[in-house]
Design a protein around this motif. Structure first.
Motif, mmCIF file in Angstrom:
data_model
loop_
_atom_site.group_PDB
_atom_site.id
_atom_site.type_symbol
_atom_site.label_atom_id
_atom_site.label_comp_id
_atom_site.label_asym_id
_atom_site.label_seq_id
_atom_site.Cartn_x
_atom_site.Cartn_y
_atom_site.Cartn_z
ATOM 1 N N ALA A 80 36.835 59.898 23.939
ATOM 2 C CA ALA A 80 35.947 60.066 24.945
ATOM 3 C C ALA A 80 34.594 60.119 24.494
ATOM 4 C CB ALA A 80 36.040 61.315 25.672
ATOM 5 N N ARG A 81 34.319 60.715 23.228
ATOM 6 C CA ARG A 81 33.023 60.690 22.609
ATOM 7 C C ARG A 81 32.538 59.236 22.204
ATOM 8 N NH1 ARG A 81 30.718 65.403 22.078
ATOM 9 N NH2 ARG A 81 31.883 67.465 22.121
ATOM 10 N N ALA A 82 33.482 58.738 21.513
ATOM 11 C CA ALA A 82 33.298 57.254 21.291
ATOM 12 C C ALA A 82 32.911 56.384 22.419
ATOM 13 C CB ALA A 82 34.471 56.627 20.352
ATOM 14 N N CYS A 83 33.578 56.445 23.301
ATOM 15 C CA CYS A 83 33.196 55.696 24.688
ATOM 16 C C CYS A 83 31.838 55.903 25.355
ATOM 17 C CB CYS A 83 34.209 55.892 25.585
ATOM 18 S SG CYS A 83 35.843 54.820 25.165
ATOM 19 N N ALA A 84 31.587 57.340 25.102
ATOM 20 C CA ALA A 84 30.517 57.874 25.819
ATOM 21 C C ALA A 84 29.150 57.115 25.080
ATOM 22 C CB ALA A 84 30.462 59.333 25.777
ATOM 23 N N GLY A 85 29.399 57.256 23.663
ATOM 24 C CA GLY A 85 28.352 56.795 22.701
ATOM 25 C C GLY A 85 28.285 55.244 22.761
ATOM 26 N N LEU A 86 29.089 54.333 23.277
ATOM 27 C CA LEU A 86 29.025 52.909 23.556
ATOM 28 C C LEU A 86 28.846 52.693 24.937
ATOM 29 C CD1 LEU A 86 32.355 51.672 21.339
ATOM 30 C CD2 LEU A 86 29.698 51.493 20.783
ATOM 31 N N GLY A 87 28.817 53.675 26.058
ATOM 32 C CA GLY A 87 28.342 53.424 27.181
ATOM 33 C C GLY A 87 29.678 52.763 28.028
ATOM 34 N N ILE A 88 30.838 52.953 27.742
ATOM 35 C CA ILE A 88 32.013 52.155 28.366
ATOM 36 C C ILE A 88 32.757 53.073 28.900
ATOM 37 C CG2 ILE A 88 31.886 50.186 26.737
ATOM 38 C CD1 ILE A 88 34.177 51.583 25.310
ATOM 39 N N PRO A 89 33.507 52.788 29.961
ATOM 40 C CA PRO A 89 34.405 53.638 30.769
ATOM 41 C C PRO A 89 35.698 54.219 29.822
ATOM 42 C CG PRO A 89 33.955 51.782 31.977
ATOM 43 C CD PRO A 89 33.459 51.580 30.801
ATOM 44 N N PHE A 90 36.098 55.338 30.199
ATOM 45 C CA PHE A 90 37.293 55.890 29.160
ATOM 46 C C PHE A 90 38.269 56.340 30.300
ATOM 47 C CE2 PHE A 90 39.446 59.452 27.165
ATOM 48 C CZ PHE A 90 40.305 58.849 26.566
ATOM 49 N N LEU A 91 39.379 55.968 30.410
ATOM 50 C CA LEU A 91 40.533 56.488 31.365
ATOM 51 C C LEU A 91 41.785 57.174 30.537
ATOM 52 C CD1 LEU A 91 39.435 53.586 32.469
ATOM 53 C CD2 LEU A 91 40.623 53.899 34.402
ATOM 54 N N HIS A 92 41.793 58.293 30.906
ATOM 55 C CA HIS A 92 42.767 59.264 30.075
ATOM 56 C C HIS A 92 43.848 59.758 31.332
ATOM 57 C CE1 HIS A 92 44.085 62.337 27.584
ATOM 58 N NE2 HIS A 92 43.936 63.370 28.766
ATOM 59 N N VAL A 93 45.226 59.958 31.004
ATOM 60 C CA VAL A 93 46.200 60.249 31.613
ATOM 61 C C VAL A 93 46.417 61.720 31.631
ATOM 62 C CG1 VAL A 93 48.479 59.800 32.528
ATOM 63 C CG2 VAL A 93 47.081 57.872 31.865
ATOM 64 N N SER A 94 46.484 62.464 32.536
ATOM 65 C CA SER A 94 47.037 63.748 32.310
ATOM 66 C C SER A 94 48.248 64.359 33.093
ATOM 67 C CB SER A 94 45.781 64.824 32.589
ATOM 68 O OG SER A 94 46.055 66.217 32.188
ATOM 69 N N THR A 95 48.359 65.502 33.382
ATOM 70 C CA THR A 95 49.691 65.828 34.182
ATOM 71 C C THR A 95 49.619 67.109 35.097
ATOM 72 O OG1 THR A 95 51.742 66.832 33.597
ATOM 73 C CG2 THR A 95 49.823 67.350 32.192
ATOM 74 N N ASP A 96 50.536 67.135 35.965
ATOM 75 C CA ASP A 96 50.696 68.374 36.805
ATOM 76 C C ASP A 96 51.065 69.645 36.022
ATOM 77 O OD1 ASP A 96 54.003 68.707 37.027
ATOM 78 O OD2 ASP A 96 53.322 66.911 36.540
ATOM 79 N N TYR A 97 51.484 69.445 34.715
ATOM 80 C CA TYR A 97 51.790 70.835 34.050
ATOM 81 C C TYR A 97 50.292 71.560 33.587
ATOM 82 C CZ TYR A 97 56.427 69.936 33.238
ATOM 83 O OH TYR A 97 57.955 69.575 32.970
ATOM 84 N N VAL A 98 49.179 71.036 34.240
ATOM 85 C CA VAL A 98 48.126 71.868 33.928
ATOM 86 C C VAL A 98 48.017 72.854 34.973
ATOM 87 C CG1 VAL A 98 46.706 70.220 32.836
ATOM 88 C CG2 VAL A 98 46.660 70.679 35.276
ATOM 89 N N PHE A 99 48.795 73.119 35.970
ATOM 90 C CA PHE A 99 48.999 74.013 36.814
ATOM 91 C C PHE A 99 50.091 74.910 36.731
ATOM 92 C CE2 PHE A 99 46.973 70.387 39.188
ATOM 93 C CZ PHE A 99 45.834 70.966 39.525
ATOM 94 N N ASP A 100 50.286 76.115 37.332
ATOM 95 C CA ASP A 100 51.422 76.931 37.202
ATOM 96 C C ASP A 100 52.514 76.752 38.120
ATOM 97 O OD1 ASP A 100 50.413 78.111 39.664
ATOM 98 O OD2 ASP A 100 49.767 80.044 38.678
ATOM 99 N N GLY A 101 52.349 75.836 39.004
ATOM 100 C CA GLY A 101 53.469 75.495 39.917
ATOM 101 C C GLY A 101 53.776 76.476 41.017
#
Length: 279
Positions: A80-101
């Motif tokens: 993300a930091r590298a993409c921000a420095g180059l001014g290009i989009p960054f797409l990252h996949v996360s998960t439902d596991y960030v919630f407690d359910g």
């Protein structure tokens, strides 16, 4: 050029099938080694980066927290930091596991997070680092990923049905099975719109309608023509090192409103996967 971190996983394989991307595996960019992700982005100078790599061993992470954090949090921060420095989009996949359910309502992007285990905590740390990097990013939370590749619930059920005519499957965990092919298509559409000026953020993308693991298993056997009796069992009768969220439903309305992308119908995705598996 689209640079993809990950090469052999379910999502990375689908991205390679659907688009002309440069996919980097461990031999090209070992995410366990700090600095390798940033160096790869600098070397290849892509127009967009998609992170399809993750430490996904939910139970193994409980005993391997250092590696899980490096891959799920530290490496995405580098990207993300590298993409921000180059001014290009960054797409990252996360998960439902960030919630407690907890509860039964589908989770919205701004609902309070409270992961139950190491895997969820490291994925949440990755999210926070991506947001803090300051670039144009997408965090796409998804759930219950399946495909014809790698290890997943569909392939496990099919394998078990080769030797079993009855199975007990957890019925109190409810979520949205999500085809990896649809996740890949969604990321590519979002990347295209972001390159054209769209601003990203955090989004949910999970299969519809919501179903239990037991219900999903019945659908798999029905579509595959396997005569297997599924008995509902509670999570307590299938103990695992890491606690799973009971409610993994995801509200996908924001993604539809901002990017015009609707959540996938998992029954249709399942049919395509079984066709790919020649079942």
């Amino acid at each position: 050029m689209i640079l993809v971190f990950g090469k052999s996983g379910q999502l990375a394989q689908e991205l390679q099938h659907q688009a002309d991307v440069l996919a980097l595996g461990r031999s090209e960019a070992d995410l366990l080694r700090p600095g390798r992700a940033q160096a790869a982005i600098a070397r290849h100078a892509p127009s967009v980066v998609i992170n399809a790599a993750a430490y996904t061993g939910v139970d193994q992470a409980e005993e391997d927290a250092v590696a899980a954090h490096q891959i799920n949090a530290a490496a995405p921060e580098e990207m993300a930091r590298a993409c921000a420095g180059l001014g290009i989009p960054f797409l990252h996949v996360s998960t439902d596991y960030v919630f407690d359910g907890s509860g039964q309502a589908p989770w919205r992007e701004d609902d309070p997070v409270a992961p139950l285990g190491v895997y969820g905590r490291t994925k949440l740390a990755g999210e926070e680092a991506v947001r803090a990097a300051g670039g144009n990013y997408v965090i796409l939370r998804t759930s219950w990923v399946f495909s014809s590749h790698g290890a997943n619930f569909v392939k496990t059920m099919l394998r078990l049905s080769d030797t079993r005519d009855a199975l007990g499957v957890v019925s109190d965990q409810i979520g949205g099975p999500t085809p990896a092919a649809d996740i890949a298509a969604t990321l590519l559409k979002m990347a295209q719109q972001m390159q054209a000026g769209a601003v990203g953020g955090t989004y949910h993308y999970g299969g519809q309608p919501a179903v239990s693991w037991a219900g999903f298993a019945r659908a798999i056997f029905a579509q595959a023509g396997r005569n297997v009796m599924v008995t509902d069992i509670p999570s307590r009768d299938y103990p695992t090192p890491a606690q799973r969220p009971l409610n993994s439903r995801l509200d996908c309305a924001k993604l539809t409103a901002d990017f015009g992308i609707k959540p996938p119908k998992w029954e249709a995705g399942l049919a395509l996967v079984l066709k790919e598996l020649k079942i």
